[in-house]
Design an enzyme around this catalytic site. Structure first.
Site, PDB file in Angstrom:
ATOM      1  N   PHE A 160       0.918  -1.188   0.018  1.00 55.86           N
ATOM      2  CA  PHE A 160       0.092  -0.019   0.049  1.00 55.86           C
ATOM      3  C   PHE A 160       0.894   1.237  -0.077  1.00 55.86           C
ATOM      4  CE2 PHE A 160      -2.316   3.587   1.761  1.00 55.86           C
ATOM      5  CZ  PHE A 160      -3.652   3.220   1.223  1.00 55.86           C
ATOM      6  N   ASP A 245       9.433   2.489   1.373  1.00 48.17           N
ATOM      7  CA  ASP A 245       8.280   3.239   1.768  1.00 48.17           C
ATOM      8  C   ASP A 245       8.171   3.145   3.280  1.00 48.17           C
ATOM      9  OD1 ASP A 245       5.920   4.236   2.609  1.00 48.17           O
ATOM     10  OD2 ASP A 245       4.760   3.490   0.892  1.00 48.17           O
ATOM     11  N   LYS A 274       3.028  10.115   8.072  1.00 51.00           N
ATOM     12  CA  LYS A 274       2.520   9.730   9.392  1.00 51.00           C
ATOM     13  C   LYS A 274       3.179  10.418  10.600  1.00 51.00           C
ATOM     14  CE  LYS A 274       0.006   5.739   7.673  1.00 51.00           C
ATOM     15  NZ  LYS A 274      -1.370   5.944   7.928  1.00 51.00           N
TER      16      LYS A 274
HETATM   17  N1  PLP Z   1       2.582   4.456   2.429  1.00 48.69           N
HETATM   18  C1  PLP Z   1       2.234   3.602   3.380  1.00 48.69           C
HETATM   19  C2  PLP Z   1       3.250   2.420   3.562  1.00 48.69           C
HETATM   20  C3  PLP Z   1       1.143   3.738   4.113  1.00 48.69           C
HETATM   21  O1  PLP Z   1       0.780   2.893   5.022  1.00 48.69           O
HETATM   22  C4  PLP Z   1       0.487   4.897   3.868  1.00 48.69           C
HETATM   23  C5  PLP Z   1      -0.942   5.387   4.495  1.00 48.69           C
HETATM   24  O2  PLP Z   1      -1.606   4.362   5.221  1.00 48.69           O
HETATM   25  C6  PLP Z   1       0.396   5.846   2.631  1.00 48.69           C
HETATM   26  C7  PLP Z   1       1.855   5.474   1.914  1.00 48.69           C
HETATM   27  C8  PLP Z   1      -0.231   6.884   2.348  1.00 48.69           C
HETATM   28  O3  PLP Z   1       0.003   7.732   3.252  1.00 48.69           O
HETATM   29  P1  PLP Z   1      -1.383   9.082   3.347  1.00 48.69           P
HETATM   30  O4  PLP Z   1      -2.282   8.422   3.712  1.00 48.69           O
HETATM   31  O5  PLP Z   1      -0.714   9.976   4.135  1.00 48.69           O
HETATM   32  O6  PLP Z   1      -1.150   9.549   1.779  1.00 48.69           O
END
Ligand code: PLP
Length: 426
Positions: A160, A245, A274
């Protein structure tokens, strides 16, 4: 005509004041919600009006222990006095400037992130406002590196990365992607934690491999140390970028500053968001080393809000507290406490605890029922899968708070299983 007032005597008006103070019942607010907000999140579970530390209160005055922390965001809980005072002070000094200018907090935060991530000389930071935006920058970095000759970006099944189009293309879940096809071209998903599949997929067409060290949304699933090392070696071998990520795993969440770096991996880029702002929106991408830091040149990427003085001050304050109060030490202690306690609960089949990113599996697919029972009992938790509960609480959670959930879990499971069984009968 009177001139617009510039002082703090402006009256917010009764309706707006009620919103700011949280006056009104949950039922009243929820009745207005569906008439005014897009339905993309479904029905909100509660209307929250106030928080302090790991506690939050709803509009009806009910108290909850927040074990989800805004999904791994509220690193220091709610309304941390130091973080809020730094934010207020920055906001009352300089709230926003365009990126035609810079500000000291932006520079200091970039320096701090380079230090904490042990980034080599020549490494750089770009600030965004969210995880998905940080990953959009990562997508462009991959394109800038690969060009038309190397259009492939590899990502993992279960991954994700966000909801904007580039990040969505790298996100695996079909249900999120399909309604918005065609996706940006070039992304291929390969099997999770499968070194052979990675080796088979790596060739001269690959610009980048984008992976989460631990998949949070998929139920807290870690990549093995061997996979991470193979990812580094194979991307080096084939001239591709390794992009981590760490939007969910970064900034102390797993008990180390960054999960990949602590596993001994130096990526070409790493994305964050986050927990970085302690609840204030901010995202970042760090490019490691001179080569990847030169990929995006003047004019090739940008943002209005990214690197904003208030967001970067919030992040500086959050990092300062995490570092000066040994909050990462607390993460390790509380993580062990959860791991040991949860594993002893009947009906829990597996616990995956990485600092305070914790997933535990249930013998039956009653996770949604556990979430509902937990809310009734005053706990906020989340169900990323039908048989998995995820916890991502504030990193300064106390042992007593953790124990209170472990002690309550057997009864929550009992309630959830009873509800599940009676649904099956009706
Ligand atoms: N990358 C990861 C691993 C995530 O867990 C999330 C959100 O849950 C995102 C990217 C996306 O982040 P945002 O919701 O701040 O756009």
């Amino acid at each position: 005509m009177t001139e617009p007032s510039n002082d703090n005597t402006i009256n917010l008006g009764t309706a707006n004041a009620a919103a700011v103070t949280g006056t009104g019942t949950s039922a009243q607010w929820l009745a207005r919600y569906s008439d005014s907000l897009m339905g993309v999140f479904g029905n909100p579970q509660r209307v929250l009006v106030r928080g302090a530390g790991a506690l939050v209160w709803d509009a009806d005055g009910k108290e909850y222990l927040d074990l989800l922390g805004g999904i791994a965001v509220n690193a220091l809980g709610h309304a941390h006095p130091f973080v809020t005072s730094v934010i207020a002070s920055q906001l009352s000094t300089l709230g926003h400037v365009s990126n035609f200018f810079t500000s000291p907090t932006q520079i200091a935060l970039a320096e701090k992130l380079l230090e904490l991530s042990q980034a080599p000389i020549g490494s750089k930071v770009f600030f965004a406002n969210s995880g998905t935006e940080a990953n959009e920058a990562a997508f462009k970095l991959a394109r800038a590196h690969g060009g038309k000759e190397r259009p492939t970006i590899l990502a993992l099944e279960g991954g994700f990365h966000g909801r904007t189009m580039g990040a969505l293309a790298m996100t695996a879940k079909q249900a999120y992607r399909e309604p918005f096809e065609p996706m940006p071209a070039g992304v291929r998903h390969i099997a999770f934690n499968d070194i052979d599949a990675l080796r088979a997929a790596m060739d001269g067409s690959v610009a980048a491999l984008v992976i989460e060290p631990i998949q949070g949304e998929a139920g807290v699933r870690p990549l093995s140390a061997e996979y991470l090392q193979a990812a580094r070696d194979l991307t080096h071998e084939h001239g591709a970028l390794l992009i981590l990520d760490e939007v969910q795993t970064g900034v102390g969440r797993t008990g180390t500053w960054f999960a990949g770096v602590s596993a001994g991996i130096t990526p070409d880029a790493m994305t964050l968001a986050k927990g970085l702002g302690g609840g204030f929106p901010i995202g970042a991408i760090i490019t490691f080393g001179e080569e990847s830091s030169r990929l995006l040149s003047a004019g090739q990427h940008g943002t209005t809000f990214g690197g904003n003085p208030v967001a970067t001050a919030a992040a500086l304050a959050t990092l300062h507290v995490l570092e000066s109060q040994d909050v990462l030490g607390n993460v390790k202690v509380i993580s062990e406490l959860f791991a040991e306690g949860l594993a002893k609960v009947d009906g829990v089949t597996e616990v995956r605890a990485f600092g305070l990113l914790i997933g535990f599996d249930l013998a039956e697919p009653v996770a949604a029922g556990v979430v509902a029972a937990a809310l009734d009992a005053g706990f906020i938790v989340n169900a990323p899968r039908p048989n998995t509960i995820r916890l991502a609480p504030p990193l300064n959670l106390t042992a007593k708070q953790a124990q209170s959930f472990v002690a309550a879990l057997p009864a929550l499971l009992e309630t959830a299983i009873a509800a599940h069984n009676s649904e099956g009968k009706s």
